[in-house]
Design a protein around this motif. Structure first.
Motif, PDB file in Angstrom:
ATOM      1  N   PRO A   1       0.974  -1.198  -0.148  1.00  0.00           N
ATOM      2  CA  PRO A   1       0.037  -0.044   0.043  1.00  0.00           C
ATOM      3  C   PRO A   1       0.829   1.185   0.130  1.00  0.00           C
ATOM      4  CG  PRO A   1      -0.028  -1.137   2.148  1.00  0.00           C
ATOM      5  CD  PRO A   1       0.710  -1.974   1.341  1.00  0.00           C
ATOM      6  N   LYS A   2       0.332   2.269  -0.542  1.00  0.00           N
ATOM      7  CA  LYS A   2       1.170   3.497  -0.653  1.00  0.00           C
ATOM      8  C   LYS A   2       0.702   4.487   0.456  1.00  0.00           C
ATOM      9  CE  LYS A   2       3.002   2.309  -4.558  1.00  0.00           C
ATOM     10  NZ  LYS A   2       4.200   1.546  -4.630  1.00  0.00           N
ATOM     11  N   LEU A   3       1.755   5.236   1.004  1.00  0.00           N
ATOM     12  CA  LEU A   3       1.287   6.195   1.764  1.00  0.00           C
ATOM     13  C   LEU A   3       0.670   7.339   1.510  1.00  0.00           C
ATOM     14  CD1 LEU A   3       4.427   6.029   4.295  1.00  0.00           C
ATOM     15  CD2 LEU A   3       2.080   4.875   4.873  1.00  0.00           C
ATOM     16  N   ASN A   4      -0.203   7.694   2.149  1.00  0.00           N
ATOM     17  CA  ASN A   4      -0.783   9.151   1.518  1.00  0.00           C
ATOM     18  C   ASN A   4       0.161  10.413   2.142  1.00  0.00           C
ATOM     19  OD1 ASN A   4      -1.880   9.703   3.958  1.00  0.00           O
ATOM     20  ND2 ASN A   4      -3.804   8.695   3.929  1.00  0.00           N
ATOM     21  N   ALA A   5      -0.371  11.449   1.602  1.00  0.00           N
ATOM     22  CA  ALA A   5       0.577  12.744   2.167  1.00  0.00           C
ATOM     23  C   ALA A   5       0.496  13.089   3.632  1.00  0.00           C
ATOM     24  CB  ALA A   5       0.104  14.044   1.270  1.00  0.00           C
ATOM     25  N   ARG A   6      -0.587  12.754   4.274  1.00  0.00           N
ATOM     26  CA  ARG A   6      -0.855  12.897   5.604  1.00  0.00           C
ATOM     27  C   ARG A   6       0.085  12.032   6.490  1.00  0.00           C
ATOM     28  NH1 ARG A   6      -6.153  12.528   8.716  1.00  0.00           N
ATOM     29  NH2 ARG A   6      -5.510  12.857  10.745  1.00  0.00           N
ATOM     30  N   ALA A   7       0.192  10.626   6.072  1.00  0.00           N
ATOM     31  CA  ALA A   7       0.957   9.667   6.709  1.00  0.00           C
ATOM     32  C   ALA A   7       2.534   9.814   6.400  1.00  0.00           C
ATOM     33  CB  ALA A   7       0.447   8.253   6.170  1.00  0.00           C
ATOM     34  N   LYS A   8       2.935  10.627   5.140  1.00  0.00           N
ATOM     35  CA  LYS A   8       4.298  10.879   4.971  1.00  0.00           C
ATOM     36  C   LYS A   8       4.659  11.724   5.910  1.00  0.00           C
ATOM     37  CE  LYS A   8       4.330   9.134   0.173  1.00  0.00           C
ATOM     38  NZ  LYS A   8       4.304   9.830  -1.286  1.00  0.00           N
ATOM     39  N   ALA A   9       3.921  12.752   6.062  1.00  0.00           N
ATOM     40  CA  ALA A   9       4.318  13.936   6.940  1.00  0.00           C
ATOM     41  C   ALA A   9       4.276  13.384   8.223  1.00  0.00           C
ATOM     42  CB  ALA A   9       2.951  15.122   6.775  1.00  0.00           C
ATOM     43  N   ARG A  10       3.558  12.482   8.820  1.00  0.00           N
ATOM     44  CA  ARG A  10       3.577  12.075  10.169  1.00  0.00           C
ATOM     45  C   ARG A  10       4.839  11.336  10.318  1.00  0.00           C
ATOM     46  NH1 ARG A  10      -1.962  10.189   9.817  1.00  0.00           N
ATOM     47  NH2 ARG A  10      -1.054   8.028   9.771  1.00  0.00           N
ATOM     48  N   VAL A  11       5.400  10.578   9.524  1.00  0.00           N
ATOM     49  CA  VAL A  11       6.546   9.640   9.387  1.00  0.00           C
ATOM     50  C   VAL A  11       7.850  10.821   9.486  1.00  0.00           C
ATOM     51  CG1 VAL A  11       8.047   8.111   8.167  1.00  0.00           C
ATOM     52  CG2 VAL A  11       5.518   7.659   8.296  1.00  0.00           C
ATOM     53  N   ARG A  12       7.679  11.688   8.711  1.00  0.00           N
ATOM     54  CA  ARG A  12       8.746  12.738   8.858  1.00  0.00           C
ATOM     55  C   ARG A  12       9.084  13.317  10.037  1.00  0.00           C
ATOM     56  NH1 ARG A  12       6.453  14.982   4.200  1.00  0.00           N
ATOM     57  NH2 ARG A  12       7.241  13.760   2.426  1.00  0.00           N
ATOM     58  N   LEU A  13       7.867  13.661  10.541  1.00  0.00           N
ATOM     59  CA  LEU A  13       8.058  14.403  11.876  1.00  0.00           C
ATOM     60  C   LEU A  13       8.348  13.475  12.969  1.00  0.00           C
ATOM     61  CD1 LEU A  13       4.708  16.586  11.934  1.00  0.00           C
ATOM     62  CD2 LEU A  13       6.876  17.374  11.880  1.00  0.00           C
ATOM     63  N   SER A  14       8.034  12.223  12.897  1.00  0.00           N
ATOM     64  CA  SER A  14       8.475  11.225  13.764  1.00  0.00           C
ATOM     65  C   SER A  14      10.056  11.017  14.010  1.00  0.00           C
ATOM     66  CB  SER A  14       7.552   9.764  13.647  1.00  0.00           C
ATOM     67  OG  SER A  14       8.113   8.953  14.380  1.00  0.00           O
ATOM     68  N   ILE A  15      10.423  10.962  12.404  1.00  0.00           N
ATOM     69  CA  ILE A  15      12.048  11.002  12.267  1.00  0.00           C
ATOM     70  C   ILE A  15      12.785  11.849  12.893  1.00  0.00           C
ATOM     71  CG2 ILE A  15      13.887  10.622  10.370  1.00  0.00           C
ATOM     72  CD1 ILE A  15      11.874   8.802   8.989  1.00  0.00           C
ATOM     73  N   ARG A  16      12.235  13.295  12.493  1.00  0.00           N
ATOM     74  CA  ARG A  16      12.789  14.430  12.943  1.00  0.00           C
ATOM     75  C   ARG A  16      12.802  14.550  14.403  1.00  0.00           C
ATOM     76  NH1 ARG A  16       9.952  18.347   8.759  1.00  0.00           N
ATOM     77  NH2 ARG A  16      11.265  17.490   6.827  1.00  0.00           N
ATOM     78  N   ALA A  17      11.648  14.234  15.160  1.00  0.00           N
ATOM     79  CA  ALA A  17      11.771  14.174  16.717  1.00  0.00           C
ATOM     80  C   ALA A  17      12.908  13.316  17.350  1.00  0.00           C
ATOM     81  CB  ALA A  17      10.311  13.829  17.130  1.00  0.00           C
ATOM     82  N   LYS A  18      13.339  12.268  16.631  1.00  0.00           N
ATOM     83  CA  LYS A  18      14.174  11.395  17.193  1.00  0.00           C
ATOM     84  C   LYS A  18      15.587  11.538  17.009  1.00  0.00           C
ATOM     85  CE  LYS A  18      11.012   7.464  16.780  1.00  0.00           C
ATOM     86  NZ  LYS A  18      10.820   6.109  16.530  1.00  0.00           N
ATOM     87  N   PHE A  19      15.813  12.606  16.030  1.00  0.00           N
ATOM     88  CA  PHE A  19      17.212  12.942  15.836  1.00  0.00           C
ATOM     89  C   PHE A  19      17.355  14.537  16.048  1.00  0.00           C
ATOM     90  CE2 PHE A  19      16.526   9.266  13.031  1.00  0.00           C
ATOM     91  CZ  PHE A  19      17.905   8.522  13.327  1.00  0.00           C
TER      92      PHE A  19
END
Length: 93
Positions: free
Chosen positions: A75-93
């Motif tokens: 399944p492909k991620l929609n734009a909203r899900a991609k944004a959540r993943v990006r924010l989650s990654i940024r928060a960890k680094f």
């Protein structure tokens, strides 16, 4: 007077490696064949390189086939899900 030019093992191994990337000229191919008829070490090297090259091509083909078969079902991620993943990654680094 025509003389037969012999190549060294170093030159032969270079030609063996080159032929994996592109076809050799008729002259280079003839020189290599003549050398391989007289040098068992270079002949062994040529056979090993052939096996390695074939294995790499087969692995690349299998990898492409695997990716194609799995991309269709993933399944492909929609734009909203991609944004959540990006924010989650940024928060960890």
């Amino acid at each position: 007077e025509a003389s037969i030019k012999m190549i060294s093992c170093y030159q032969a191994t270079k030609l063996i490696s080159e032929q994996l990337d592109h076809p050799l000229s008729l002259g280079d191919k003839a020189l290599l064949i003549l050398h391989l008829l007289n040098c068992w070490r270079c002949k062994l090297f040529a056979n090993q390189m052939l096996i390695i090259g074939t294995s790499i091509r087969e692995l690349a083909d299998e990898t492409r086939a695997f990716k194609r078969s799995h991309d269709i079902n993933m399944p492909k991620l929609n734009a909203r899900a991609k944004a959540r993943v990006r924010l989650s990654i940024r928060a960890k680094f």
